[in-house]
Design a protein around this motif. Structure first.
Motif, mmCIF file in Angstrom:
data_model
loop_
_atom_site.group_PDB
_atom_site.id
_atom_site.type_symbol
_atom_site.label_atom_id
_atom_site.label_comp_id
_atom_site.label_asym_id
_atom_site.label_seq_id
_atom_site.Cartn_x
_atom_site.Cartn_y
_atom_site.Cartn_z
ATOM 1 N N LEU A 1 -92.309 38.205 12.222
ATOM 2 C CA LEU A 1 -93.021 39.318 12.858
ATOM 3 C C LEU A 1 -94.534 39.147 12.747
ATOM 4 O O LEU A 1 -95.274 39.408 13.710
ATOM 5 C CB LEU A 1 -92.598 40.643 12.217
ATOM 6 C CG LEU A 1 -91.192 41.152 12.536
ATOM 7 C CD1 LEU A 1 -90.925 42.442 11.774
ATOM 8 C CD2 LEU A 1 -91.043 41.391 14.037
ATOM 9 N N LEU A 2 -95.006 38.698 11.581
ATOM 10 C CA LEU A 2 -96.443 38.522 11.390
ATOM 11 C C LEU A 2 -96.969 37.382 12.260
ATOM 12 O O LEU A 2 -98.067 37.481 12.833
ATOM 13 C CB LEU A 2 -96.753 38.265 9.918
ATOM 14 C CG LEU A 2 -96.492 39.458 8.991
ATOM 15 C CD1 LEU A 2 -96.632 39.048 7.534
ATOM 16 C CD2 LEU A 2 -97.458 40.601 9.306
ATOM 17 N N ALA A 3 -96.201 36.305 12.361
ATOM 18 C CA ALA A 3 -96.607 35.207 13.245
ATOM 19 C C ALA A 3 -96.722 35.702 14.681
ATOM 20 O O ALA A 3 -97.680 35.369 15.395
ATOM 21 C CB ALA A 3 -95.603 34.058 13.154
ATOM 22 N N ALA A 4 -95.757 36.533 15.117
ATOM 23 C CA ALA A 4 -95.799 37.080 16.472
ATOM 24 C C ALA A 4 -97.004 38.002 16.655
ATOM 25 O O ALA A 4 -97.639 38.007 17.717
ATOM 26 C CB ALA A 4 -94.505 37.841 16.763
ATOM 27 N N ALA A 5 -97.331 38.779 15.612
ATOM 28 C CA ALA A 5 -98.470 39.692 15.702
ATOM 29 C C ALA A 5 -99.778 38.930 15.877
ATOM 30 O O ALA A 5 -100.627 39.297 16.706
ATOM 31 C CB ALA A 5 -98.529 40.574 14.455
ATOM 32 N N LEU B 1 -103.674 31.545 11.682
ATOM 33 C CA LEU B 1 -102.910 32.501 10.877
ATOM 34 C C LEU B 1 -101.459 32.551 11.345
ATOM 35 O O LEU B 1 -100.534 32.593 10.523
ATOM 36 C CB LEU B 1 -103.556 33.884 10.961
ATOM 37 C CG LEU B 1 -104.925 34.001 10.283
ATOM 38 C CD1 LEU B 1 -105.622 35.292 10.683
ATOM 39 C CD2 LEU B 1 -104.790 33.924 8.770
ATOM 40 N N ALA B 2 -101.254 32.536 12.667
ATOM 41 C CA ALA B 2 -99.883 32.512 13.195
ATOM 42 C C ALA B 2 -99.160 31.253 12.738
ATOM 43 O O ALA B 2 -97.990 31.303 12.332
ATOM 44 C CB ALA B 2 -99.914 32.595 14.719
ATOM 45 N N PHE B 3 -99.842 30.113 12.779
ATOM 46 C CA PHE B 3 -99.242 28.858 12.328
ATOM 47 C C PHE B 3 -98.883 28.925 10.846
ATOM 48 O O PHE B 3 -97.827 28.438 10.422
ATOM 49 C CB PHE B 3 -100.207 27.706 12.598
ATOM 50 C CG PHE B 3 -99.690 26.359 12.171
ATOM 51 C CD1 PHE B 3 -98.506 25.857 12.675
ATOM 52 C CD2 PHE B 3 -100.389 25.592 11.240
ATOM 53 C CE1 PHE B 3 -98.027 24.614 12.278
ATOM 54 C CE2 PHE B 3 -99.918 24.348 10.838
ATOM 55 C CZ PHE B 3 -98.719 23.858 11.355
ATOM 56 N N GLY B 4 -99.750 29.548 10.056
ATOM 57 C CA GLY B 4 -99.474 29.697 8.628
ATOM 58 C C GLY B 4 -98.193 30.470 8.380
ATOM 59 O O GLY B 4 -97.373 30.086 7.529
ATOM 60 N N TYR B 5 -97.974 31.544 9.137
ATOM 61 C CA TYR B 5 -96.766 32.342 8.927
ATOM 62 C C TYR B 5 -95.532 31.660 9.516
ATOM 63 O O TYR B 5 -94.416 31.867 9.024
ATOM 64 C CB TYR B 5 -96.953 33.755 9.489
ATOM 65 C CG TYR B 5 -97.779 34.593 8.530
ATOM 66 C CD1 TYR B 5 -97.206 35.151 7.390
ATOM 67 C CD2 TYR B 5 -99.137 34.779 8.732
ATOM 68 C CE1 TYR B 5 -97.947 35.879 6.490
ATOM 69 C CE2 TYR B 5 -99.900 35.515 7.833
ATOM 70 C CZ TYR B 5 -99.304 36.057 6.712
ATOM 71 O OH TYR B 5 -100.059 36.765 5.811
ATOM 72 N N LEU B 6 -95.708 30.818 10.532
ATOM 73 C CA LEU B 6 -94.580 30.006 10.998
ATOM 74 C C LEU B 6 -94.160 29.009 9.920
ATOM 75 O O LEU B 6 -92.963 28.776 9.697
ATOM 76 C CB LEU B 6 -94.967 29.274 12.284
ATOM 77 C CG LEU B 6 -95.062 30.136 13.545
ATOM 78 C CD1 LEU B 6 -95.586 29.306 14.714
ATOM 79 C CD2 LEU B 6 -93.705 30.746 13.894
ATOM 80 N N LEU B 7 -95.151 28.412 9.237
ATOM 81 C CA LEU B 7 -94.829 27.540 8.108
ATOM 82 C C LEU B 7 -94.150 28.332 6.995
ATOM 83 O O LEU B 7 -93.262 27.814 6.308
ATOM 84 C CB LEU B 7 -96.101 26.875 7.577
ATOM 85 C CG LEU B 7 -96.702 25.755 8.437
ATOM 86 C CD1 LEU B 7 -98.005 25.247 7.809
ATOM 87 C CD2 LEU B 7 -95.712 24.607 8.595
ATOM 88 N N GLY B 8 -94.566 29.581 6.819
ATOM 89 C CA GLY B 8 -93.896 30.438 5.838
ATOM 90 C C GLY B 8 -92.428 30.615 6.166
ATOM 91 O O GLY B 8 -91.572 30.594 5.273
ATOM 92 N N LEU C 1 -104.772 41.798 9.739
ATOM 93 C CA LEU C 1 -104.502 42.366 11.053
ATOM 94 C C LEU C 1 -105.417 43.550 11.344
ATOM 95 O O LEU C 1 -105.982 43.662 12.442
ATOM 96 C CB LEU C 1 -103.038 42.795 11.146
ATOM 97 C CG LEU C 1 -102.016 41.704 11.452
ATOM 98 C CD1 LEU C 1 -100.604 42.244 11.312
ATOM 99 C CD2 LEU C 1 -102.229 41.145 12.857
ATOM 100 N N VAL C 2 -105.582 44.436 10.363
ATOM 101 C CA VAL C 2 -106.453 45.601 10.555
ATOM 102 C C VAL C 2 -107.886 45.146 10.794
ATOM 103 O O VAL C 2 -108.592 45.677 11.669
ATOM 104 C CB VAL C 2 -106.365 46.544 9.335
ATOM 105 C CG1 VAL C 2 -107.444 47.626 9.414
ATOM 106 C CG2 VAL C 2 -104.992 47.192 9.271
ATOM 107 N N ILE C 3 -108.350 44.154 10.020
ATOM 108 C CA ILE C 3 -109.714 43.649 10.180
ATOM 109 C C ILE C 3 -109.899 43.030 11.563
ATOM 110 O O ILE C 3 -110.923 43.254 12.234
ATOM 111 C CB ILE C 3 -110.040 42.625 9.069
ATOM 112 C CG1 ILE C 3 -110.194 43.345 7.728
ATOM 113 C CG2 ILE C 3 -111.313 41.851 9.392
ATOM 114 C CD1 ILE C 3 -110.274 42.421 6.532
ATOM 115 N N MET C 4 -108.904 42.266 12.033
ATOM 116 C CA MET C 4 -109.025 41.629 13.341
ATOM 117 C C MET C 4 -108.963 42.663 14.464
ATOM 118 O O MET C 4 -109.700 42.562 15.453
ATOM 119 C CB MET C 4 -107.945 40.566 13.514
ATOM 120 C CG MET C 4 -108.073 39.415 12.540
ATOM 121 S SD MET C 4 -106.924 38.052 12.852
ATOM 122 C CE MET C 4 -107.770 37.233 14.192
ATOM 123 N N VAL C 5 -108.102 43.663 14.317
ATOM 124 C CA VAL C 5 -108.049 44.734 15.314
ATOM 125 C C VAL C 5 -109.369 45.504 15.318
ATOM 126 O O VAL C 5 -109.882 45.870 16.383
ATOM 127 C CB VAL C 5 -106.856 45.673 15.040
ATOM 128 C CG1 VAL C 5 -106.937 46.925 15.910
ATOM 129 C CG2 VAL C 5 -105.543 44.941 15.292
#
Length: 255
Positions: free
Chosen positions: A17-21, A38-45, A209-213
């Protein structure tokens, strides 16, 4: 399904979900390299959690254990790359990748030590803590103006690093992390470790996510206040800036 297995499944789902976000943020602006990393990092997660699930099926789990360690450390490196792009700091790719190789070799070597050896546990956990401190350093060294959310992120990254440092001692207090890699997910330590990891991973991801938004909304507002032809403030932008200037003058007692 045991408690640790259940939390591991939740982690796998949440990482997706985080990667998708973060990927959704890249759709707003394809130039946002930070969101892509960041998305790539969570895909590796997600890949790491899949490896953790698979470890019990191997008779010789050593390659899988080292692979899982390397993939998760790679995820923290990708995350730091995203932070560096977000805070406009040069990503320290070469030192981090050299560290990844050295740490992976060290983890492979310490597999010959006794399972509950403190040195073995530290070799596994300290590299994760080091990468969290690198992320903290990236945010701290940024020349961008930091507000309260950025300082909270620094604090949470520091706390996350400390929880990695504390895990060998938690394992010792809870009777170890299983007699072998296959038994890890059945240990009490696995339940606590996975729970701590979930808590900090979610806290850090939601803060980012909040910071980027926040930054996206600030950019949208800025664009809405500027005339595209003259690049001057439009009426709405002028009124907002004028109101701010009046408040500042009143605060300072300036006529």
């Amino acid at each position: 399904m045991g408690g640790a297995n259940f939390i591991l499944a939740i982690n796998l789902f949440v990482a997706g979900l985080l990667a998708a976000a973060f990927m959704a943020i890249t759709f707003y602006d394809v130039g946002r390299a930070s969101a892509r990393w960041l998305a790539f990092g969570y895909l590796l997660g997600m890949a790491y959690y899949a490896i953790e699930f698979a470890i019990p099926v191997f008779d010789n789990a050593r390659p899988a254990v080292v692979a899982g360690f390397s993939v998760f450390l790679g995820a923290t490196i990708a995350f730091n790359g995203g932070l560096a792009h977000k805070y406009q700091v040069a990503p320290p790719w070469t030192p981090m990748l050299v560290f990844l190789v050295a740490a992976s070799i060290a983890v492979y070597a310490v597999q010959d030590l006794p399972r509950q050896s403190l040195a073995r546990m530290m070799a596994y956990q300290l590299p994760y803590a080091a990468m969290q401190f690198v992320g903290l350093g990236i945010v701290w060294s940024s020349r961008q103006r930091r507000d309260r959310l950025d300082h909270v992120l620094i604090a949470v990254l520091g706390a996350s690093a400390l929880q990695f440092v504390s895990k060998p001692f938690i394992a010792a207090a809870l009777g170890g992390w299983g007699a072998n890699p296959q038994a890890y997910l059945r240990s009490n330590y696995a339940l606590v470790s996975q729970s701590l990891g979930t808590m900090f991973a979610l806290a850090i991801a939601l803060l980012i996510l909040v910071i980027m938004v926040r930054d996206v909304l600030a950019e949208v507002r800025s664009r809405s206040e500027i005339d595209t032809l003259s690049r001057l403030l439009n009426r709405g932008g002028f009124e907002r800036h004028a109101e701010r200037a009046m408040r500042e003058a009143a605060r300072k007692g300036i006529p």
